[in-house]
Design a protein around this motif. Structure first.
Motif, PDB file in Angstrom:
ATOM      1  N   LYS A   1       0.842  -1.185   0.000  1.00 37.80           N
ATOM      2  CA  LYS A   1       0.000   0.000   0.000  1.00 37.80           C
ATOM      3  C   LYS A   1       0.883   1.243   0.000  1.00 37.80           C
ATOM      4  N   PRO A   2       0.626   2.212  -0.893  1.00 31.90           N
ATOM      5  CA  PRO A   2       1.449   3.431  -0.905  1.00 31.90           C
ATOM      6  C   PRO A   2       1.181   4.305   0.317  1.00 31.90           C
ATOM      7  N   LEU A   3       2.266   4.852   0.855  1.00 34.22           N
ATOM      8  CA  LEU A   3       2.197   5.763   1.996  1.00 34.22           C
ATOM      9  C   LEU A   3       2.820   7.088   1.600  1.00 34.22           C
ATOM     10  N   LEU A   4       2.359   8.151   2.207  1.00 33.27           N
ATOM     11  CA  LEU A   4       2.770   9.489   1.783  1.00 33.27           C
ATOM     12  C   LEU A   4       3.093  10.365   2.991  1.00 33.27           C
ATOM     13  N   ALA A   5       4.108  11.222   2.825  1.00 34.56           N
ATOM     14  CA  ALA A   5       4.462  12.204   3.847  1.00 34.56           C
ATOM     15  C   ALA A   5       5.071  13.418   3.156  1.00 34.56           C
ATOM     16  N   LEU A   6       5.155  14.508   3.895  1.00 36.70           N
ATOM     17  CA  LEU A   6       5.838  15.716   3.437  1.00 36.70           C
ATOM     18  C   LEU A   6       7.050  15.926   4.328  1.00 36.70           C
TER      19      LEU A   6
ATOM     20  N   CYS B   1      16.663  21.638  11.244  1.00 37.73           N
ATOM     21  CA  CYS B   1      15.620  20.684  11.633  1.00 37.73           C
ATOM     22  C   CYS B   1      14.924  20.141  10.392  1.00 37.73           C
ATOM     23  N   GLN B   2      14.853  18.831  10.306  1.00 40.15           N
ATOM     24  CA  GLN B   2      14.035  18.181   9.294  1.00 40.15           C
ATOM     25  C   GLN B   2      12.775  17.673   9.988  1.00 40.15           C
ATOM     26  N   GLN B   3      11.623  18.046   9.456  1.00 42.20           N
ATOM     27  CA  GLN B   3      10.365  17.646  10.079  1.00 42.20           C
ATOM     28  C   GLN B   3       9.523  16.877   9.070  1.00 42.20           C
ATOM     29  N   LEU B   4       9.000  15.735   9.539  1.00 41.08           N
ATOM     30  CA  LEU B   4       8.176  14.883   8.689  1.00 41.08           C
ATOM     31  C   LEU B   4       6.706  15.064   9.061  1.00 41.08           C
ATOM     32  N   TYR B   5       5.859  15.215   8.012  1.00 49.01           N
ATOM     33  CA  TYR B   5       4.418  15.339   8.194  1.00 49.01           C
ATOM     34  C   TYR B   5       3.758  14.165   7.464  1.00 49.01           C
ATOM     35  N   PRO B   6       3.515  13.055   8.152  1.00 46.52           N
ATOM     36  CA  PRO B   6       2.943  11.881   7.487  1.00 46.52           C
ATOM     37  C   PRO B   6       1.435  12.030   7.263  1.00 46.52           C
ATOM     38  N   LEU B   7       0.944  11.337   6.245  1.00 42.40           N
ATOM     39  CA  LEU B   7      -0.490  11.187   6.013  1.00 42.40           C
ATOM     40  C   LEU B   7      -0.778   9.693   5.998  1.00 42.40           C
ATOM     41  N   VAL B   8      -1.005   9.137   7.170  1.00 36.60           N
ATOM     42  CA  VAL B   8      -1.207   7.700   7.285  1.00 36.60           C
ATOM     43  C   VAL B   8      -2.464   7.424   8.100  1.00 36.60           C
ATOM     44  N   ALA B   9      -2.955   6.197   7.984  1.00 39.10           N
ATOM     45  CA  ALA B   9      -4.223   5.822   8.624  1.00 39.10           C
ATOM     46  C   ALA B   9      -4.028   5.039   9.902  1.00 39.10           C
ATOM     47  N   SER B  10      -2.780   4.831  10.330  1.00 41.92           N
ATOM     48  CA  SER B  10      -2.510   4.153  11.599  1.00 41.92           C
ATOM     49  C   SER B  10      -1.086   4.461  12.028  1.00 41.92           C
ATOM     50  N   GLY B  11      -0.831   4.325  13.323  1.00 40.47           N
ATOM     51  CA  GLY B  11       0.504   4.594  13.831  1.00 40.47           C
ATOM     52  C   GLY B  11       1.557   3.644  13.297  1.00 40.47           C
ATOM     53  N   THR B  12       1.176   2.395  13.029  1.00 38.80           N
ATOM     54  CA  THR B  12       2.141   1.410  12.532  1.00 38.80           C
ATOM     55  C   THR B  12       2.632   1.766  11.135  1.00 38.80           C
ATOM     56  N   GLU B  13       1.834   2.509  10.379  1.00 40.03           N
ATOM     57  CA  GLU B  13       2.242   2.868   9.020  1.00 40.03           C
ATOM     58  C   GLU B  13       3.365   3.912   8.997  1.00 40.03           C
ATOM     59  N   LEU B  14       3.726   4.444  10.141  1.00 39.32           N
ATOM     60  CA  LEU B  14       4.867   5.351  10.193  1.00 39.32           C
ATOM     61  C   LEU B  14       6.183   4.639   9.904  1.00 39.32           C
TER      62      LEU B  14
ATOM     63  N   ASP C   1      24.522  19.889  15.247  1.00 41.96           N
ATOM     64  CA  ASP C   1      23.427  20.748  15.719  1.00 41.96           C
ATOM     65  C   ASP C   1      22.243  20.626  14.766  1.00 41.96           C
ATOM     66  N   SER C   2      21.681  19.434  14.707  1.00 39.96           N
ATOM     67  CA  SER C   2      20.571  19.149  13.794  1.00 39.96           C
ATOM     68  C   SER C   2      19.596  18.208  14.480  1.00 39.96           C
ATOM     69  N   ALA C   3      18.423  18.066  13.889  1.00 43.25           N
ATOM     70  CA  ALA C   3      17.395  17.218  14.501  1.00 43.25           C
ATOM     71  C   ALA C   3      16.402  16.734  13.456  1.00 43.25           C
ATOM     72  N   CYS C   4      15.821  15.576  13.736  1.00 42.06           N
ATOM     73  CA  CYS C   4      14.649  15.077  13.029  1.00 42.06           C
ATOM     74  C   CYS C   4      13.464  15.214  13.975  1.00 42.06           C
ATOM     75  N   LEU C   5      12.340  15.740  13.475  1.00 43.75           N
ATOM     76  CA  LEU C   5      11.162  15.943  14.302  1.00 43.75           C
ATOM     77  C   LEU C   5       9.927  15.364  13.640  1.00 43.75           C
TER      78      LEU C   5
END
Length: 305
Positions: free
Chosen positions: A42-47, A67-80, A100-104
């Motif tokens: 199943k295709p999953l999508l994020a920004l 900072c790199q920030q991910l904005y997922p569009l998923v239908a359940s937590g496991t799909e992350l 001095d960087s981060a993923c959020l």
């Protein structure tokens, strides 16, 4: 990025089942699409968006420089999980953003399935957006602590309290004490007063014992990312109590006055705090606040697993 309507509907349904206060998801402007496939193909999508917080910016006091920030569009937590694995691959393929960087990733606090996934990938829950729904009046609370509006003459005391709060927050959350921190804090305090936003000062034994900044915030469909339902909300920017007066009722007196001064027709109040802070994690629930969103973070960015 304009997200396909089916992805938005699926995530909206998931959010609605988790927490009635979660709004319909709206992605921020800009960024690059990031896609992956789950085990069922199943295709999953994020920004994916990258933001910088260079020297001289107020945001650098609570963020890594890059900072790199991910904005997922998923239908359940496991799909992350597949999206996080793809994110990790991109980090390997690109220039190292440095120490001095981060993923959020900001995700609903009640999604326990997502919690397990994020922990496995090395994320730490450093910040929560907490809400106090409605505007409950409650019983008036007075303990004799004088609380008044702060003004320009109080700036030295306000700055001392703000710097003490920053130094404490840097030990228990995402805050960073930069070389120019005192100048940035002083500027932020002046700007707050210049904008005529309320700032309260509590006094004990003739000295500044604590302060809080707050204001009314009108949120609408243009708010991005969309974290709260549209409407008028009370926003608590910062509460700081002098170490000498902690656990003495000063914080409670400040918040009782702040809540009373906010518009009675607001939808509720919101603020950010660090769940690892042993003071905030106890104090704010006692004031009626509970987590709505958790901001998960990995520092440095390449520590993402």
């Amino acid at each position: 990025m304009t997200a396909p309507e089916s992805f938005v509907r699926a995530q909206a349904a998931h959010f609605a089942a988790l927490d009635p206060l979660l709004p319909t998801p709206v992605l921020p402007h800009g960024g690059e699409p990031l896609g992956a496939l789950n085990e069922d193909r199943k295709p999953l999508l994020a920004l994916l968006r990258e933001e910088s917080h260079p020297p001289g910016t107020a945001s650098s006091l609570w963020s890594a420089r890059v900072c790199q920030q991910l904005y997922p569009l998923v239908a359940s937590g496991t799909e992350l999980d597949p999206l996080l694995r793809r994110w990790r691959e991109l980090l390997d393929d690109r220039r190292d953003p440095g120490v001095d960087s981060a993923c959020l990733l900001t995700w609903p606090s009640r999604d326990i399935e997502a919690t397990q996934v994020l922990l496995r990938h090395g994320f730490v829950p450093l910040t929560v957006l907490a809400v106090r729904a409605g505007s409950p009046a409650g019983e008036p609370w007075e303990d004799g602590t004088p609380v008044r509006r702060a003004g320009e003459d109080d700036l030295p005391d306000l700055l001392e309290l703000a710097m003490a709060e920053l130094q404490f927050a840097a030990r228990v959350g995402s805050a960073v004490v930069r070389e120019d921190a005192e100048r940035l804090k002083a500027t932020a305090l002046r700007d707050w007063l210049d904008d005529r936003f309320p700032m309260l000062l509590a006094e004990r034994d003739g000295e500044a014992a604590g302060t809080v900044q707050f204001r009314a915030a009108l949120l609408d469909e243009d708010s991005r990312p969309r974290l709260l339902p549209d409407g008028l909300w009370g926003y608590v920017n910062c509460l700081s109590v002098h170490q000498r007066w902690r656990a003495s009722g000063v914080g409670r007196a400040l918040m009782a006055r702040a809540h009373a001064e906010l518009p009675a027709d607001r939808m509720g109040d919101y603020l950010y705090y660090n769940p690892a802070n042993p003071l905030s994690s106890v104090f704010w629930p006692r004031q009626g606040y509970r987590p709505l969103w958790t901001v998960w973070e990995v520092r440095p960015a390449r520590a993402l697993q």
